[in-house]
Design a protein around this motif. Structure first.
Motif, PDB file in Angstrom:
ATOM      1  N   LEU A 228      -2.351  -7.736   6.016  1.00 46.40           N
ATOM      2  CA  LEU A 228      -1.166  -8.537   5.688  1.00 46.40           C
ATOM      3  C   LEU A 228      -1.849  -9.812   5.842  1.00 46.40           C
ATOM      4  O   LEU A 228      -2.620 -10.231   6.576  1.00 46.40           O
ATOM      5  N   ALA A 229      -1.195 -10.735   4.792  1.00 48.12           N
ATOM      6  CA  ALA A 229      -1.829 -11.940   4.904  1.00 48.12           C
ATOM      7  C   ALA A 229      -0.790 -12.909   4.106  1.00 48.12           C
ATOM      8  O   ALA A 229      -0.058 -12.551   3.063  1.00 48.12           O
ATOM      9  N   GLU A 230      -0.720 -14.039   4.440  1.00 51.02           N
ATOM     10  CA  GLU A 230       0.297 -15.190   3.496  1.00 51.02           C
ATOM     11  C   GLU A 230      -0.733 -15.850   2.558  1.00 51.02           C
ATOM     12  O   GLU A 230      -1.660 -16.495   2.775  1.00 51.02           O
ATOM     13  N   VAL A 231      -0.408 -15.118   1.264  1.00 49.39           N
ATOM     14  CA  VAL A 231      -1.326 -15.661   0.196  1.00 49.39           C
ATOM     15  C   VAL A 231      -0.449 -15.598  -1.005  1.00 49.39           C
ATOM     16  O   VAL A 231       0.580 -15.140  -1.193  1.00 49.39           O
ATOM     17  N   ASP A 232      -1.027 -16.234  -2.200  1.00 41.91           N
ATOM     18  CA  ASP A 232      -0.709 -16.177  -3.436  1.00 41.91           C
ATOM     19  C   ASP A 232      -1.616 -15.632  -4.507  1.00 41.91           C
ATOM     20  O   ASP A 232      -2.931 -15.532  -4.074  1.00 41.91           O
ATOM     21  N   ARG A 233      -1.238 -15.455  -5.761  1.00 43.11           N
ATOM     22  CA  ARG A 233      -2.101 -15.017  -6.743  1.00 43.11           C
ATOM     23  C   ARG A 233      -3.420 -15.843  -6.752  1.00 43.11           C
ATOM     24  O   ARG A 233      -4.653 -15.301  -7.040  1.00 43.11           O
ATOM     25  N   GLY A 234      -3.226 -17.197  -6.376  1.00 42.08           N
ATOM     26  CA  GLY A 234      -4.793 -17.986  -6.264  1.00 42.08           C
ATOM     27  C   GLY A 234      -5.648 -17.653  -5.372  1.00 42.08           C
ATOM     28  O   GLY A 234      -6.860 -18.187  -5.198  1.00 42.08           O
ATOM     29  N   ASP A 235      -5.291 -17.159  -4.480  1.00 44.18           N
ATOM     30  CA  ASP A 235      -6.282 -16.356  -3.527  1.00 44.18           C
ATOM     31  C   ASP A 235      -6.976 -15.185  -3.729  1.00 44.18           C
ATOM     32  O   ASP A 235      -7.860 -14.714  -2.974  1.00 44.18           O
ATOM     33  N   ILE A 236      -6.859 -14.510  -4.697  1.00 48.01           N
ATOM     34  CA  ILE A 236      -7.643 -13.351  -5.242  1.00 48.01           C
ATOM     35  C   ILE A 236      -8.944 -13.893  -5.493  1.00 48.01           C
ATOM     36  O   ILE A 236      -9.352 -14.799  -6.171  1.00 48.01           O
ATOM     37  N   GLY A 237     -10.189 -13.281  -4.850  1.00 53.02           N
ATOM     38  CA  GLY A 237     -11.425 -13.581  -5.125  1.00 53.02           C
ATOM     39  C   GLY A 237     -12.046 -14.417  -3.889  1.00 53.02           C
ATOM     40  O   GLY A 237     -13.250 -14.956  -4.102  1.00 53.02           O
ATOM     41  N   ARG A 238     -10.994 -14.669  -3.046  1.00 57.07           N
ATOM     42  CA  ARG A 238     -11.469 -15.562  -1.697  1.00 57.07           C
ATOM     43  C   ARG A 238     -12.134 -14.657  -0.903  1.00 57.07           C
ATOM     44  O   ARG A 238     -11.503 -13.626  -0.585  1.00 57.07           O
ATOM     45  N   ARG A 239     -12.756 -15.375   0.120  1.00 57.60           N
ATOM     46  CA  ARG A 239     -13.213 -14.657   1.440  1.00 57.60           C
ATOM     47  C   ARG A 239     -12.269 -14.569   2.342  1.00 57.60           C
ATOM     48  O   ARG A 239     -11.300 -15.456   2.459  1.00 57.60           O
ATOM     49  N   VAL A 240     -12.169 -13.406   3.215  1.00 59.51           N
ATOM     50  CA  VAL A 240     -11.290 -13.282   4.233  1.00 59.51           C
ATOM     51  C   VAL A 240     -11.597 -12.765   5.401  1.00 59.51           C
ATOM     52  O   VAL A 240     -12.666 -11.891   5.273  1.00 59.51           O
ATOM     53  N   LEU A 241     -11.428 -13.032   6.658  1.00 56.82           N
ATOM     54  CA  LEU A 241     -11.763 -12.636   7.730  1.00 56.82           C
ATOM     55  C   LEU A 241     -10.895 -11.676   8.241  1.00 56.82           C
ATOM     56  O   LEU A 241      -9.656 -12.164   8.523  1.00 56.82           O
ATOM     57  N   VAL A 242     -11.204 -10.351   8.610  1.00 56.33           N
ATOM     58  CA  VAL A 242     -10.278  -9.467   9.013  1.00 56.33           C
ATOM     59  C   VAL A 242     -10.701  -8.533  10.070  1.00 56.33           C
ATOM     60  O   VAL A 242     -12.103  -8.352  10.376  1.00 56.33           O
ATOM     61  N   PRO A 243      -9.656  -7.749  10.921  1.00 57.68           N
ATOM     62  CA  PRO A 243     -10.260  -6.994  12.122  1.00 57.68           C
ATOM     63  C   PRO A 243     -10.553  -5.742  11.484  1.00 57.68           C
ATOM     64  O   PRO A 243     -10.015  -5.286  10.425  1.00 57.68           O
ATOM     65  N   PHE A 244     -11.690  -5.104  11.802  1.00 56.76           N
ATOM     66  CA  PHE A 244     -11.960  -3.672  11.415  1.00 56.76           C
ATOM     67  C   PHE A 244     -12.706  -3.049  12.723  1.00 56.76           C
ATOM     68  O   PHE A 244     -13.863  -3.448  12.894  1.00 56.76           O
ATOM     69  N   GLY A 245     -11.779  -1.928  13.029  1.00 62.96           N
ATOM     70  CA  GLY A 245     -12.196  -1.585  14.451  1.00 62.96           C
ATOM     71  C   GLY A 245     -12.000  -2.409  15.225  1.00 62.96           C
ATOM     72  O   GLY A 245     -11.458  -3.183  15.649  1.00 62.96           O
ATOM     73  N   LYS A 246     -13.619  -2.556  16.354  1.00 66.05           N
ATOM     74  CA  LYS A 246     -13.523  -3.395  17.052  1.00 66.05           C
ATOM     75  C   LYS A 246     -14.099  -4.687  16.773  1.00 66.05           C
ATOM     76  O   LYS A 246     -14.514  -5.440  17.371  1.00 66.05           O
ATOM     77  N   ARG A 247     -14.705  -4.668  15.380  1.00 70.96           N
ATOM     78  CA  ARG A 247     -15.420  -5.900  15.008  1.00 70.96           C
ATOM     79  C   ARG A 247     -14.349  -6.704  14.266  1.00 70.96           C
ATOM     80  O   ARG A 247     -13.452  -6.239  13.714  1.00 70.96           O
ATOM     81  N   LYS A 248     -15.105  -7.964  13.563  1.00 70.28           N
ATOM     82  CA  LYS A 248     -14.197  -8.865  12.473  1.00 70.28           C
ATOM     83  C   LYS A 248     -15.383  -8.515  11.230  1.00 70.28           C
ATOM     84  O   LYS A 248     -16.382  -9.104  11.719  1.00 70.28           O
ATOM     85  N   LEU A 249     -14.803  -8.567  10.267  1.00 67.08           N
ATOM     86  CA  LEU A 249     -15.624  -8.503   9.017  1.00 67.08           C
ATOM     87  C   LEU A 249     -15.189  -9.580   8.151  1.00 67.08           C
ATOM     88  O   LEU A 249     -13.841  -9.740   8.054  1.00 67.08           O
ATOM     89  N   VAL A 250     -16.233 -10.167   7.223  1.00 65.67           N
ATOM     90  CA  VAL A 250     -15.748 -11.061   6.141  1.00 65.67           C
ATOM     91  C   VAL A 250     -15.783  -9.828   4.951  1.00 65.67           C
ATOM     92  O   VAL A 250     -16.872  -9.422   4.604  1.00 65.67           O
ATOM     93  N   GLY A 251     -14.615 -10.284   4.179  1.00 65.58           N
ATOM     94  CA  GLY A 251     -14.562  -9.378   2.865  1.00 65.58           C
ATOM     95  C   GLY A 251     -14.221 -10.447   1.952  1.00 65.58           C
ATOM     96  O   GLY A 251     -13.959 -11.542   2.007  1.00 65.58           O
ATOM     97  N   VAL A 252     -13.754  -9.884   0.766  1.00 62.63           N
ATOM     98  CA  VAL A 252     -13.179 -10.401  -0.591  1.00 62.63           C
ATOM     99  C   VAL A 252     -12.045 -10.001  -0.955  1.00 62.63           C
ATOM    100  O   VAL A 252     -11.697  -8.729  -0.944  1.00 62.63           O
ATOM    101  N   ILE A 253     -10.852 -10.793  -0.934  1.00 62.86           N
ATOM    102  CA  ILE A 253      -9.706 -10.400  -1.567  1.00 62.86           C
ATOM    103  C   ILE A 253      -9.708  -9.761  -3.037  1.00 62.86           C
ATOM    104  O   ILE A 253      -9.991 -10.859  -3.863  1.00 62.86           O
ATOM    105  N   LEU A 254      -9.729  -8.731  -3.145  1.00 63.14           N
ATOM    106  CA  LEU A 254      -9.606  -8.164  -4.786  1.00 63.14           C
ATOM    107  C   LEU A 254      -8.097  -8.033  -5.357  1.00 63.14           C
ATOM    108  O   LEU A 254      -8.266  -8.322  -6.788  1.00 63.14           O
ATOM    109  N   GLY A 255      -7.257  -7.951  -4.779  1.00 61.32           N
ATOM    110  CA  GLY A 255      -5.715  -7.823  -5.355  1.00 61.32           C
ATOM    111  C   GLY A 255      -4.750  -8.120  -4.075  1.00 61.32           C
ATOM    112  O   GLY A 255      -4.766  -8.220  -2.849  1.00 61.32           O
TER     113      GLY A 255
END
Ligand SMILES: [Zn+2]
Ligand SMILES: [Zn+2]
Length: 724
Positions: A16-43
């Motif tokens: 879940l995130a507060e985003v609009d279409r302009g955020d597709i392709g941006r980097r995002v920090l998300v919780p993943f298991g016990k870690r936090k990972l940097v990923g990319v918003i694809l859609g």
């Protein structure tokens, strides 16, 4: 948001995130298991397969840089589909490491070092000769007028430390170039005129600058392909577009950087390769992504750089195996470059003196445009004369009398020679003549190479190193014999033969860093060296004007290999190394030692007949149903347990067979070498004359492989493998 994460899973992850279409392709920090990972918003999505109360919120969306554009996201999708690789690994690994961290990177622009008027007027020869780095830095700046601060390090590791001193002396200024700064193209230096072949090649490519055309620019070494690239780049810049130039070797980038910078002094230019510091790489990437950098040079990873105004891609030495990545996403940067060009409807130029048989075949079949440069750019630089020297029986130290004689003649005339042997160390194996013991690696099915200086045995596969035994570990015989030759043994032999000559060995052991390789090259240029002994580290791209003899010591290892591409690679390598001889008006000579002087490869080499060689090879490939007449996919599997790796490939084969329409499924075989670092390696080859049938099979088969419970097996799919 649908997020691509660097985990070996085929799908994206929902948050879940507060985003609009302009955020597709941006980097995002998300919780993943016990870690936090940097990923990319694809859609973006309104619904998720994950229950609403289980959906986690993204920690933050990074809006410090521009999002990845649709074009580059489409290139990632292609890599996922064609190479059958998890999308998250494709996307995240295409980012420079600095952008994979959980922190914002403000695009702070580029710092540029410029000469002042005093710096421009300075005569560096008035400086003491020992100020080597200072001189080199000023010479480079005087050639181009300015350089990005990030590129200074490439000249020498000590060069950045000199900037303060030179600035205090009023010779240079360090300026920050903001994104708003425009490129200055008001006063470019006038380029040299092209010869008729270069002009014809340029015209053929430049006439199609606004459509997708693949051109194979085929020209002998020294024919001036770079000049064609420079003219095409000028044309591309004049249209307000960016140019991407891919080269196979990091070592070749400083030379090319200097050439491009001298031609386009006012144009922002960046380089991208793995030896840059994390900060440099991120800033260069952002300069390219923002459109500020107009010229981007780089190794294979640069093919994933977002370039908003990309107008031209050049792949230099397109046949080079280093354009293919051998782990993770096993992509070919050349093929991805062609795909990018196709999507954008722009031209892509594949340059080579010895094109890959795939590209050559495509050109002959009319799928690629063929542009040929027949002569060397310097009119009196004739192609070197090639002599084949038959070796006979007993030659333990590897250098034949004709080669020694040719070296002696060069020494007498004050000319330089290169002795080429593509094997480092002293000897590839140590042997006991009594009982037949050989120095094998306990962790690999490979032999340990003897390295002379400290009498060590080293495995070139797993890195294991031990002291060489004083006596045979099996029978106690104290007379162990080194068998075969490496660079160190050839060097030792030549020192004994020519005690007063200056002999320089250049291989991965002596030239481990870019700086040391550069200092070696400087010594050769300074005529400080009579005989160079080296591996392929020297074969690519470097120009040595005083070099008139190239002697190839051991060409035979690849001649009767089980890999059907071995001869193609050998021919390319020999042509390339032969191209080092005789470039500045002195006729060069190439001597090739072989036990098989009548092999057709040597006849083609002697006559500089790439076409004859390629046609003969293609004929064989067609008869044996090898690429480019078929397409291949290799399943690679490895495990600490022999049975586990074998069983995995057998079960994979059983799954593939019912799916195979127009696809041949071979039996599993051990890889070469069969064991590396205690891991047993097996492989399974699939082959088809139809690329789409092969892809269809993969679409079903690969997900099935993932369900084969084989926890102790590592496996990977290699589409269009280059090494079998
Ligand atoms: Zn023995
Ligand atoms: Zn080993």
């Amino acid at each position: 948001v649908r997020v691509a994460l660097d985990v070996p899973v085929d799908s994206c992850f929902d948050y879940l995130a507060e985003v609009d279409r302009g955020d597709i392709g941006r980097r995002v920090l998300v919780p993943f298991g016990k870690r936090k990972l940097v990923g990319v918003i694809l859609g973006l999505a309104q619904e998720s397969g994950v229950a609403t109360d289980k959906l986690k919120a993204a920690v933050r969306v990074y809006r410090d840089t521009q999002p990845l554009d649709d074009h580059i996201l489409a290139v990632f999708a292609f890599c996922r589909d064609y190479y059958h690789h998890p999308i998250g690994e494709v996307v995240v690994n295409a980012l420079p490491p600095g952008l994979r961290r959980a922190k914002a990177v403000l695009g702070r622009g580029m710092e540029v070092v410029r000469l002042t008027d005093a710096g421009r007027a300075l005569d560096v020869t008035t400086w003491p000769a020992r100020a080597v780095v200072k001189r080199r830095l000023m010479v480079a700046l005087q050639a181009g007028g300015s350089m990005p601060r990030d590129a200074i390090r490439a000249l020498s590791r000590r060069a950045p430390c000199l900037l303060r001193e030179l600035a205090d002396a009023g010779l240079i200024r360090v300026e920050r170039m903001l994104a708003a700064v425009t490129n200055d193209i008001s006063d470019p230096p006038s380029p040299p005129t092209l010869n008729s072949d270069q002009q014809a090649a340029f015209d053929a490519i430049a006439s199609g600058l606004s459509r997708f055309v693949v051109t194979l620019l085929y020209g002998v070494t020294g024919s001036g392909k770079t000049e064609v690239y420079l003219h095409l780049t000028a044309e591309t810049l004049a249209r307000g577009r960016q140019a991407l130039i891919l080269v196979p070797e990091i070592n070749l980038t400083p030379q090319l950087e200097a050439t491009f910078r001298a031609r386009f002094p006012g144009i922002a230019q960046i380089s991208l390769h793995s030896k840059l510091s994390e900060g440099e790489r991120a800033q260069s990437y952002l300069a390219a992504q923002s459109g500020v950098a107009r010229i981007v040079l780089g190794t294979r990873l640069a093919v994933f750089t977002p370039l908003p105004q990309l107008g031209l891609i050049v792949v230099d030495e397109e046949q080079d195996a280093s354009f293919k990545q051998h782990e993770g996403l096993r992509y070919s940067a050349r093929d991805v470059a062609i795909y990018r060009a196709k999507l954008l409807a722009i031209p892509v130029v594949l340059g080579s003196a010895t094109p890959s048989l795939e590209s050559y075949h495509n050109a002959r079949a009319g799928r690629y445009q063929l542009a040929q440069i027949r002569s060397r750019a310097v009119p009196d630089a004739a192609l070197p004369e090639v002599r084949i020297v038959a070796t006979t029986g007993n030659m333990p130290e590897g250098v034949s009398p004709p080669v020694l004689q040719a070296l002696r003649e060069r020494l007498e005339r004050g000319e330089q020679s290169l002795v080429f042997i593509n094997r480092r160390g002293y000897a590839p194996v140590l042997l006991c003549g009594q009982c037949g013991w050989i120095s094998g690696c306990p962790r690999c099915s490979a032999r340990l190479t003897l390295h002379a200086p400290r009498h060590r045995l080293r495995c070139h596969y797993c890195g294991l190193e031990t002291a060489a035994p004083a006596a045979c570990p099996e029978c106690g015989n104290a007379d162990l014999r080194p068998v075969g030759q490496g660079t160190q043994r050839i060097e030792a032999r030549l020192i004994r033969e020519f005690p007063t000559a200056s002999i320089l060995r250049v291989d991965r052991d002596t030239a481990s860093s870019k700086a040391s390789l550069q200092s070696f090259i400087d010594r050769v240029h300074g005529n400080d060296v009579n005989i160079l002994v080296g591996t392929q580290i020297l074969a690519k791209g470097h120009d040595f004007p005083g070099l008139t003899l190239v002697a190839v010591i051991n060409a035979d290892a690849s001649l009767y290999s089980s890999d059907f591409r071995a001869e193609e690679r050998l021919f390319a390598q020999l042509m390339q190394v032969a191209g080092r001889a005789g470039r500045a008006g002195l006729r060069g000579e190439v001597l090739v030692q072989t036990a098989f002087p009548r092999h057709p490869l040597f006849a083609a080499l002697k006559n500089h007949e790439f076409a004859a060689f390629a046609d003969a090879q293609l004929q064989l490939r067609r008869e044996h149903h090898f690429p480019p007449y078929t397409y291949q996919v290799l399943l690679r599997a490895e495990s600490l347990k022999q049975e586990a790796a074998l069983e995995f490939t057998q079960r994979a084969s059983a799954l593939a067979k019912p799916l195979a329409k127009n696809v041949r499924v071979f039996d599993p075989v051990p890889a070469q070498p069969a064991r590396i670092a205690a891991r047993e390696r097996w492989q399974l080859l699939l082959q088809s004359a139809s690329r789409s049938h092969l892809q269809l099979l993969l679409n079903t088969w690969r997900p099935q492989l993932a369900t084969l419970a084989a926890r102790d097996v590592r496996w990977a799919i290699d589409v269009d493998p280059l090494e079998l």
